[in-house]
Write a protein that holds these residues in place. Structure first.
Motif, PDB file in Angstrom:
ATOM      1  N   ALA A  19       0.825  -1.203   0.000  1.00  0.00           N
ATOM      2  CA  ALA A  19       0.000   0.000   0.000  1.00  0.00           C
ATOM      3  C   ALA A  19       0.861   1.255   0.000  1.00  0.00           C
ATOM      4  CB  ALA A  19      -0.926   0.011   1.206  1.00  0.00           C
ATOM      5  N   MET A  20       2.111   1.142   0.408  1.00  0.00           N
ATOM      6  CA  MET A  20       2.992   2.299   0.467  1.00  0.00           C
ATOM      7  C   MET A  20       3.835   2.436  -0.786  1.00  0.00           C
ATOM      8  SD  MET A  20       4.200   2.121   4.364  1.00  0.00           S
ATOM      9  CE  MET A  20       3.028   1.931   5.665  1.00  0.00           C
ATOM     10  N   ALA A  21       3.465   1.762  -1.827  1.00  0.00           N
ATOM     11  CA  ALA A  21       4.223   1.846  -3.076  1.00  0.00           C
ATOM     12  C   ALA A  21       3.821   3.128  -3.799  1.00  0.00           C
ATOM     13  CB  ALA A  21       3.945   0.628  -3.943  1.00  0.00           C
ATOM     14  N   GLN A  22       4.260   4.216  -3.268  1.00  0.00           N
ATOM     15  CA  GLN A  22       3.908   5.527  -3.803  1.00  0.00           C
ATOM     16  C   GLN A  22       5.131   6.155  -4.452  1.00  0.00           C
ATOM     17  OE1 GLN A  22       0.802   6.820  -3.714  1.00  0.00           O
ATOM     18  NE2 GLN A  22       0.148   4.891  -2.820  1.00  0.00           N
ATOM     19  N   GLU A  23       4.871   7.219  -5.155  1.00  0.00           N
ATOM     20  CA  GLU A  23       5.934   7.980  -5.803  1.00  0.00           C
ATOM     21  C   GLU A  23       6.817   8.631  -4.743  1.00  0.00           C
ATOM     22  OE1 GLU A  23       6.054  11.593  -9.058  1.00  0.00           O
ATOM     23  OE2 GLU A  23       4.201  11.048  -8.097  1.00  0.00           O
ATOM     24  N   LEU A  27       7.528  14.970  -5.961  1.00  0.00           N
ATOM     25  CA  LEU A  27       6.333  14.497  -6.639  1.00  0.00           C
ATOM     26  C   LEU A  27       6.166  15.193  -7.986  1.00  0.00           C
ATOM     27  CD1 LEU A  27       3.952  14.486  -3.567  1.00  0.00           C
ATOM     28  CD2 LEU A  27       5.257  12.592  -4.490  1.00  0.00           C
ATOM     29  N   ALA A  28       5.741  14.434  -8.961  1.00  0.00           N
ATOM     30  CA  ALA A  28       5.663  14.959 -10.330  1.00  0.00           C
ATOM     31  C   ALA A  28       4.671  16.116 -10.442  1.00  0.00           C
ATOM     32  CB  ALA A  28       5.285  13.834 -11.289  1.00  0.00           C
ATOM     33  N   MET A  29       3.493  15.956  -9.893  1.00  0.00           N
ATOM     34  CA  MET A  29       2.496  17.022 -10.029  1.00  0.00           C
ATOM     35  C   MET A  29       2.854  18.233  -9.168  1.00  0.00           C
ATOM     36  SD  MET A  29       0.723  15.978 -12.391  1.00  0.00           S
ATOM     37  CE  MET A  29      -0.384  17.345 -12.453  1.00  0.00           C
ATOM     38  N   GLU A  32       5.208  20.168 -11.347  1.00  0.00           N
ATOM     39  CA  GLU A  32       4.451  20.829 -12.413  1.00  0.00           C
ATOM     40  C   GLU A  32       3.692  22.037 -11.879  1.00  0.00           C
ATOM     41  OE1 GLU A  32       3.150  21.628 -16.153  1.00  0.00           O
ATOM     42  OE2 GLU A  32       4.643  20.160 -15.570  1.00  0.00           O
ATOM     43  N   LEU A  33       3.052  21.897 -10.730  1.00  0.00           N
ATOM     44  CA  LEU A  33       2.305  23.010 -10.148  1.00  0.00           C
ATOM     45  C   LEU A  33       3.230  24.164  -9.779  1.00  0.00           C
ATOM     46  CD1 LEU A  33      -0.364  24.157  -9.006  1.00  0.00           C
ATOM     47  CD2 LEU A  33       0.281  23.121  -6.831  1.00  0.00           C
ATOM     48  N   GLN A  34       4.364  23.849  -9.179  1.00  0.00           N
ATOM     49  CA  GLN A  34       5.287  24.911  -8.779  1.00  0.00           C
ATOM     50  C   GLN A  34       5.796  25.698  -9.982  1.00  0.00           C
ATOM     51  OE1 GLN A  34       8.257  22.741  -6.634  1.00  0.00           O
ATOM     52  NE2 GLN A  34       7.130  22.766  -4.708  1.00  0.00           N
ATOM     53  N   TRP A  35       6.218  25.004 -11.025  1.00  0.00           N
ATOM     54  CA  TRP A  35       6.754  25.722 -12.185  1.00  0.00           C
ATOM     55  C   TRP A  35       5.661  26.455 -12.949  1.00  0.00           C
ATOM     56  CZ3 TRP A  35      11.402  27.258 -12.565  1.00  0.00           C
ATOM     57  CH2 TRP A  35      12.422  26.554 -11.949  1.00  0.00           C
ATOM     58  N   THR A  36       4.437  25.935 -12.950  1.00  0.00           N
ATOM     59  CA  THR A  36       3.330  26.651 -13.599  1.00  0.00           C
ATOM     60  C   THR A  36       3.016  27.935 -12.831  1.00  0.00           C
ATOM     61  OG1 THR A  36       2.435  24.557 -14.385  1.00  0.00           O
ATOM     62  CG2 THR A  36       0.955  26.437 -14.411  1.00  0.00           C
ATOM     63  N   ALA A  37       2.995  27.847 -11.493  1.00  0.00           N
ATOM     64  CA  ALA A  37       2.723  29.043 -10.687  1.00  0.00           C
ATOM     65  C   ALA A  37       3.855  30.065 -10.828  1.00  0.00           C
ATOM     66  CB  ALA A  37       2.551  28.644  -9.221  1.00  0.00           C
ATOM     67  N   ILE A  38       5.090  29.587 -10.811  1.00  0.00           N
ATOM     68  CA  ILE A  38       6.226  30.506 -10.990  1.00  0.00           C
ATOM     69  C   ILE A  38       6.157  31.177 -12.359  1.00  0.00           C
ATOM     70  CG2 ILE A  38       8.736  30.584 -11.297  1.00  0.00           C
ATOM     71  CD1 ILE A  38       8.897  28.428  -9.097  1.00  0.00           C
ATOM     72  N   MET A  85      10.185  17.698 -14.885  1.00  0.00           N
ATOM     73  CA  MET A  85       9.655  16.391 -14.482  1.00  0.00           C
ATOM     74  C   MET A  85      10.391  15.268 -15.185  1.00  0.00           C
ATOM     75  SD  MET A  85       5.582  15.955 -13.961  1.00  0.00           S
ATOM     76  CE  MET A  85       5.221  16.565 -15.544  1.00  0.00           C
ATOM     77  N   GLN A  86      10.675  15.459 -16.458  1.00  0.00           N
ATOM     78  CA  GLN A  86      11.376  14.422 -17.212  1.00  0.00           C
ATOM     79  C   GLN A  86      12.787  14.209 -16.684  1.00  0.00           C
ATOM     80  OE1 GLN A  86      10.003  12.452 -19.491  1.00  0.00           O
ATOM     81  NE2 GLN A  86       8.098  13.500 -19.047  1.00  0.00           N
ATOM     82  N   GLN A  87      13.382  15.221 -16.115  1.00  0.00           N
ATOM     83  CA  GLN A  87      14.730  15.087 -15.570  1.00  0.00           C
ATOM     84  C   GLN A  87      14.740  14.348 -14.238  1.00  0.00           C
ATOM     85  OE1 GLN A  87      16.216  19.076 -15.391  1.00  0.00           O
ATOM     86  NE2 GLN A  87      16.622  19.171 -17.584  1.00  0.00           N
ATOM     87  N   THR A  88      13.617  14.335 -13.524  1.00  0.00           N
ATOM     88  CA  THR A  88      13.565  13.674 -12.226  1.00  0.00           C
ATOM     89  C   THR A  88      12.966  12.282 -12.287  1.00  0.00           C
ATOM     90  OG1 THR A  88      11.429  14.658 -11.715  1.00  0.00           O
ATOM     91  CG2 THR A  88      13.388  15.863 -10.994  1.00  0.00           C
TER      92      THR A  88
END
Length: 144
Positions: A19-23, A27-29, A32-38, A85-88
């Protein structure tokens, strides 16, 4: 009693490692949110700076300049966020390869008889201990 069993099963599933198999962070999103807001804020600042070049022009309004700069900044920030995101991305270090199946001695020359589990008289007389009804899944090492 049923509710207690279901609750215990749900708690076990939640606390299990599957159940803990998370990213893993970052985190990818979130990236994305940070760079979109910036990008949006940077675009609005650029729109304000463009408006400052000629604030007395009646055809150039502050609100329109800010909105256009914000929109272009959102697009640019989202595109740059995808690049980051692609770099990480964490790619697997090695790919699992399935070894070729080993040649097993056949009990008979008839493949249908080998699958269905029938043994021939010749195989029984040689004292063969191969169980024709069992087959093995090589990836998981399960025997059926």
């Amino acid at each position: 009693m049923r509710k207690a069993i279901l609750l215990a099963a749900a708690l076990l599933m939640i606390s299990s490692s599957a159940a803990m198999a998370q990213e893993r962070p970052p985190l990818a999103m979130e990236i994305e949110l940070q760079w979109t807001a910036i990008g949006g804020v940077g675009g609005a600042v650029m729109g304000f700076m463009i408006w400052l070049t000629d604030p007395a022009n009646p055809n150039q309004l502050l609100g329109e300049s800010l909105a256009a700069g914000f929109a272009w900044g959102l697009v640019g920030g989202a595109a740059f966020g995808v690049v980051r995101m692609q770099q990480t991305v964490n790619m697997p270090r090695r790919f699992v390869s399935i070894p070729p199946p080993a040649a097993k001695p056949q009990i008979s020359s008839d493949p249908v008889a080998a699958i269905s589990g029938e043994r021939t008289v010749a195989a029984l007389s040689t004292g063969s201990r191969i169980n024709a009804r069992a087959f093995r899944m090589p990836v998981f090492n399960f025997r059926f």
